[in-house]
Design an enzyme around this catalytic site. Sequence first.
Site, mmCIF file in Angstrom:
data_model
loop_
_atom_site.group_PDB
_atom_site.id
_atom_site.type_symbol
_atom_site.label_atom_id
_atom_site.label_comp_id
_atom_site.label_asym_id
_atom_site.label_seq_id
_atom_site.Cartn_x
_atom_site.Cartn_y
_atom_site.Cartn_z
ATOM 1 N N THR A 161 0.780 -1.387 0.110
ATOM 2 C CA THR A 161 -0.050 -0.209 0.068
ATOM 3 C C THR A 161 1.343 1.292 0.070
ATOM 4 O O THR A 161 2.089 0.722 0.850
ATOM 5 C CB THR A 161 -1.282 0.046 1.545
ATOM 6 O OG1 THR A 161 -1.558 1.494 1.283
ATOM 7 C CG2 THR A 161 -0.611 -0.246 2.871
ATOM 8 N N ASP A 163 -0.020 4.062 0.998
ATOM 9 C CA ASP A 163 -0.006 4.618 2.291
ATOM 10 C C ASP A 163 0.684 4.280 3.318
ATOM 11 O O ASP A 163 1.238 4.896 4.401
ATOM 12 C CB ASP A 163 -1.688 4.802 3.112
ATOM 13 C CG ASP A 163 -2.503 5.286 2.157
ATOM 14 O OD1 ASP A 163 -2.256 5.546 1.387
ATOM 15 O OD2 ASP A 163 -3.542 4.684 2.109
ATOM 16 N N ARG A 198 1.344 31.907 -5.746
ATOM 17 C CA ARG A 198 0.038 31.491 -5.767
ATOM 18 C C ARG A 198 0.775 30.569 -5.296
ATOM 19 O O ARG A 198 1.615 30.211 -4.545
ATOM 20 C CB ARG A 198 -0.813 30.822 -6.217
ATOM 21 C CG ARG A 198 -1.798 31.827 -7.612
ATOM 22 C CD ARG A 198 -2.148 31.224 -8.425
ATOM 23 N NE ARG A 198 -2.944 31.847 -9.659
ATOM 24 C CZ ARG A 198 -4.102 31.976 -9.668
ATOM 25 N NH1 ARG A 198 -4.587 30.568 -10.280
ATOM 26 N NH2 ARG A 198 -5.028 32.195 -10.856
ATOM 27 N N GLY A 206 -4.258 8.922 1.910
ATOM 28 C CA GLY A 206 -3.520 8.475 3.542
ATOM 29 C C GLY A 206 -4.844 8.749 3.890
ATOM 30 O O GLY A 206 -5.085 9.790 4.459
ATOM 31 N N GLU A 258 -5.087 12.891 1.993
ATOM 32 C CA GLU A 258 -6.700 12.989 1.950
ATOM 33 C C GLU A 258 -7.932 12.895 3.453
ATOM 34 O O GLU A 258 -8.895 13.616 3.954
ATOM 35 C CB GLU A 258 -7.080 11.836 1.258
ATOM 36 C CG GLU A 258 -6.940 10.267 1.794
ATOM 37 C CD GLU A 258 -7.667 9.135 1.062
ATOM 38 O OE1 GLU A 258 -8.758 9.805 0.586
ATOM 39 O OE2 GLU A 258 -7.163 7.946 1.036
#
Length: 393
Positions: A161, A163, A198, A206, A258
């Site tokens: 994964t 993650d 910007r 995650g 996330e």
Amino acid sequence: MAKRRIGILTGGGDVPGLNAIIKTITYRGFEDDIEVVGLRRGWEALTHLNLEDPTSRSHYLIPLNRENTRTIDRRGGTVLHSSRTNPSKMKKLPDHLVGPDRPLTKHTNGDTETWDLTDQVLANLSGLGIEHLIAIGGDDTLSYAAKLDKLGVKVIAIPKTMDNDVRNTEYCIGFSTAITRASDAIQRQRTTVGSHERIGIFRVFGRDAGFTALYTAYATSIRCAIPEYKVDLYKLIQLLLEEKHANPSNYALIVLSEGAEWEGYKVQEYGEPDPYGHRKKASVAEALADEIKWRAGEETIVSDLTYDLRSGDPDFVDKLVALTFGNIAYDAVLEGRTGLMSALVEGRYDLVPIPDPELGPRKLDVATTYNTERYRPLYAGKRGLPIFLNRAS
């Protein structure tokens, strides 16, 4: 005498490196006169397979050999395909299993009813003559592997994964490539963010753990927000503005998991939950962009890097670890072992118990990895740590 037969499957999200595992196990099986059967679409192969139906067999089973795996390690993804099937909680029955004799399972929250098809999984493994199963996946896929082990199925697991949140190992296949991809994308987009003066906001995967965001920030020297720590929104915006104004090119960057949140904000979810209970998350990057615009009047550029990080070919680290994890798993099969997972522990390859599903995903140790004053990775105190700067838990 019938040949020994092992099965191999990939579940959950794809990552680069999976095909290298499949190839090395197949090649070694050929050398030892052991059949290797590829199970397509993860656990779905064992819930939906109808052994009496030739079409079903051809759809869910791939006899693996040197010829059909010779070149698969040259690309990412998984030739066995994948799914997020949870055999313990099936919302819909395969057509050939529909009937009044199969009881529904009512869950404690009372709003869902599902079927447990573990008996079908066991029957298919027995019918296929699979003596050993190699399951490659993240914490969701491996949670069911742990269940099968307790039921007497010989199972060896391999963690994957991007993650990097599987317990008992410091590294999961896909993580290095994800950080490489994210770092490259952020470095490229500096020119655009800087040209328009910007604040650049990058979102990465995650859901529960911030490894991907934190290590990307570590490699690119930018700020990050992680699920393990709720930042102060006002302070975060001020830090970004200070950095932007101090930059000769008048821009600043931040990467968000996330699942990152700040005080007063909770990640919004939408859609039906997947078989493991996870719903899609609304973009925290867009939410932060709105807050920056409203509170500071600053323009932003939002970039969602999520799926791009798991696409394409593996980098060297993921190729190396994938091959080695696969070989360790195959050695364990030859030794008749079960309930174990290939892992990195203290920077060394090892076999460890498949993680206890009740413990949930592994998370960052905020105290030793995250600067809660500056919202950056901690750079000090790394001496003595394993190569990937974290310890298995």
